[in-house]
Design a protein around this motif. Structure first.
Motif, PDB file in Angstrom:
ATOM      1  N   SER A 243       0.864  -0.387  -0.080  1.00  9.14           N
ATOM      2  CA  SER A 243       0.154   0.099  -0.039  1.00  9.14           C
ATOM      3  C   SER A 243       0.768   1.247   0.009  1.00  9.14           C
ATOM      4  O   SER A 243       2.033   0.976   0.249  1.00  9.14           O
ATOM      5  CB  SER A 243      -0.705   0.382   1.379  1.00  9.14           C
ATOM      6  N   TYR A 245       0.843   5.458   1.790  1.00 10.22           N
ATOM      7  CA  TYR A 245       0.306   5.862   2.442  1.00 10.22           C
ATOM      8  C   TYR A 245       1.003   7.389   2.481  1.00 10.22           C
ATOM      9  O   TYR A 245       1.576   7.329   1.247  1.00 10.22           O
ATOM     10  CB  TYR A 245       0.687   5.548   3.451  1.00 10.22           C
ATOM     11  N   ASP A 310      -3.684   6.173   6.232  1.00 11.29           N
ATOM     12  CA  ASP A 310      -4.251   5.669   5.449  1.00 11.29           C
ATOM     13  C   ASP A 310      -5.132   5.987   4.437  1.00 11.29           C
ATOM     14  O   ASP A 310      -5.434   6.848   4.899  1.00 11.29           O
ATOM     15  CB  ASP A 310      -5.104   4.697   5.766  1.00 11.29           C
ATOM     16  N   GLU A 311      -4.213   6.719   3.166  1.00 13.07           N
ATOM     17  CA  GLU A 311      -4.957   7.047   1.956  1.00 13.07           C
ATOM     18  C   GLU A 311      -6.235   7.074   1.954  1.00 13.07           C
ATOM     19  O   GLU A 311      -7.392   8.023   1.996  1.00 13.07           O
ATOM     20  CB  GLU A 311      -4.501   6.877   0.644  1.00 13.07           C
ATOM     21  N   LYS A 312      -6.869   5.579   2.189  1.00 13.55           N
ATOM     22  CA  LYS A 312      -8.149   4.972   1.566  1.00 13.55           C
ATOM     23  C   LYS A 312      -9.226   5.438   3.196  1.00 13.55           C
ATOM     24  O   LYS A 312      -9.857   5.541   2.594  1.00 13.55           O
ATOM     25  CB  LYS A 312      -8.318   3.432   1.181  1.00 13.55           C
ATOM     26  N   THR A 313      -8.786   5.515   3.902  1.00  9.96           N
ATOM     27  CA  THR A 313      -9.505   5.444   5.409  1.00  9.96           C
ATOM     28  C   THR A 313      -9.592   7.007   5.690  1.00  9.96           C
ATOM     29  O   THR A 313     -10.497   7.294   6.773  1.00  9.96           O
ATOM     30  CB  THR A 313      -9.221   4.952   6.101  1.00  9.96           C
TER      31      THR A 313
END
Length: 323
Positions: A243, A245, A310-313
């Motif tokens: 992932s 970040y 965390d880029e997604k959350t």
């Protein structure tokens, strides 16, 4: 902070801004795994003053033997994590009864040292921010008739005092300038004390945006794209080396990749691992998309720390300390 090992992230957050730590030990139970965890965290975060408060002495009849046994186990733990700058104070207390919290207690006539409050009031705290810096929070452009060309930069002064005439460098671009004026609460000053929230003007019009660092003295920091760091993982989703970040220093953000170097530090000491789960602490290699301040945490506690997002959350996934 909460004591249980499930709250390691809370301990890290609290200790990262502390000069002194009070570690509570239950006199009935002695050293527990979480005691070692507390001690290790303060060791990693270079907390130089530790007060070990052996609590609930009233439940062990104020036994000197119980106190000395616990003191011995903590001293053995300190040998395992050496630090020449650290001082440790041991105090037998009863939080419920007030013994040795504010005043010396007659119930511990065998204890002739200071109370917890006396120790706190007499500890000399040294500045662990060695570089004067400004992390820009906002760019001030009033665009009014009176301040048509005004461009100011809002930030908190860290690492020492800031004065008009100080030479500064923008970390992101390596551009240099000089402090032209300093404003605090609408008034102009020649010098701003450390921890002051100010607006500064620069002598020349260079590109400075939110997130940039202004450093007094270009030789006071290093820039790099590859760093080693101690990382405490705070997210329920484990670290993934696949992932991407966000690494945030102050208000500055860059993308990064993380790779666990294989050492996980906790009560089982050094365990081989290829990931970090919630509340784990380990050594990681960080590769960033742009150069960041790579000054070690041991050199400067302000510049040497960061968080991982965390880029997604958009969760704060970890907190790190540059090695």
């Amino acid at each position: 902070t909460p004591g249980h090992e499930e709250y390691t992230r809370n301990m890290i957050t609290g200790a990262s801004n502390s000069d002194v730590a009070i570690i509570l030990v239950d006199a009935r139970r002695g050293k527990l795994p979480q005691t070692e965890r507390h001690f290790l965290i303060n060791h990693l975060l270079l907390t130089n003053h530790i007060i070990v408060a052996v609590n609930k002495m009233d439940l062990v009849d104020y036994s000197e033997e119980v106190f000395l046994d616990i003191k011995k186990t903590i001293e053995e733990l300190a040998i395992e994590y050496p630090d020449a700058n650290r001082t440790i104070h041991f105090v037998p207390i009863s939080a419920l009864k007030g013994d040795n919290v504010i005043e010396p207690s007659l119930n511990t006539s065998w204890y002739n040292e200071k109370s917890v409050l006396d120790i706190l009031e007499n500890i000399e705290v040294n500045n662990t921010f060695n570089t004067v810096s400004l992390n820009i929070q906002n760019v001030i452009r009033p665009k009014t008739e009176q301040y048509h060309d005004f461009r100011g930069y809002a930030a908190t002064v860290r690492g020492g005092d800031l004065s008009v005439g100080d030479a500064v460098e923008v970390v992101a671009s390596s551009q240099k300038s000089t402090i032209k004026s300093i404003y605090l609460a609408g008034e102009s000053f020649q010098t701003a004390r450390e921890e002051s929230a100010v607006i500064v003007e620069l002598e020349n019009d260079i590109n400075v945006t939110r997130g940039d660092f202004l450093i007094v003295g270009s030789d006071k920091y290093v820039k790099q794209k590859n760093i080693e760091a101690q990382l405490c993982w705070m997210d329920h989703t484990a670290l993934s080396e696949r992932s991407t970040y966000l690494l945030q220093q102050g208000t500055s953000r860059v993308r990064c990749k993380l790779k666990v170097s294989g050492k996980k530090l906790m009560e089982n000491h050094r365990n081989e691992t290829d990931t970090l789960a919630i509340n784990d602490i380990g050594t990681v290699s960080v590769k960033t998309s742009k150069e960041i301040i790579g000054t070690s945490y041991a050199t400067d506690k302000n510049l040497g720390r960061f968080i991982i997002i965390d880029e997604k959350t958009n969760n704060t996934a970890g907190v790190g300390f540059i090695l």
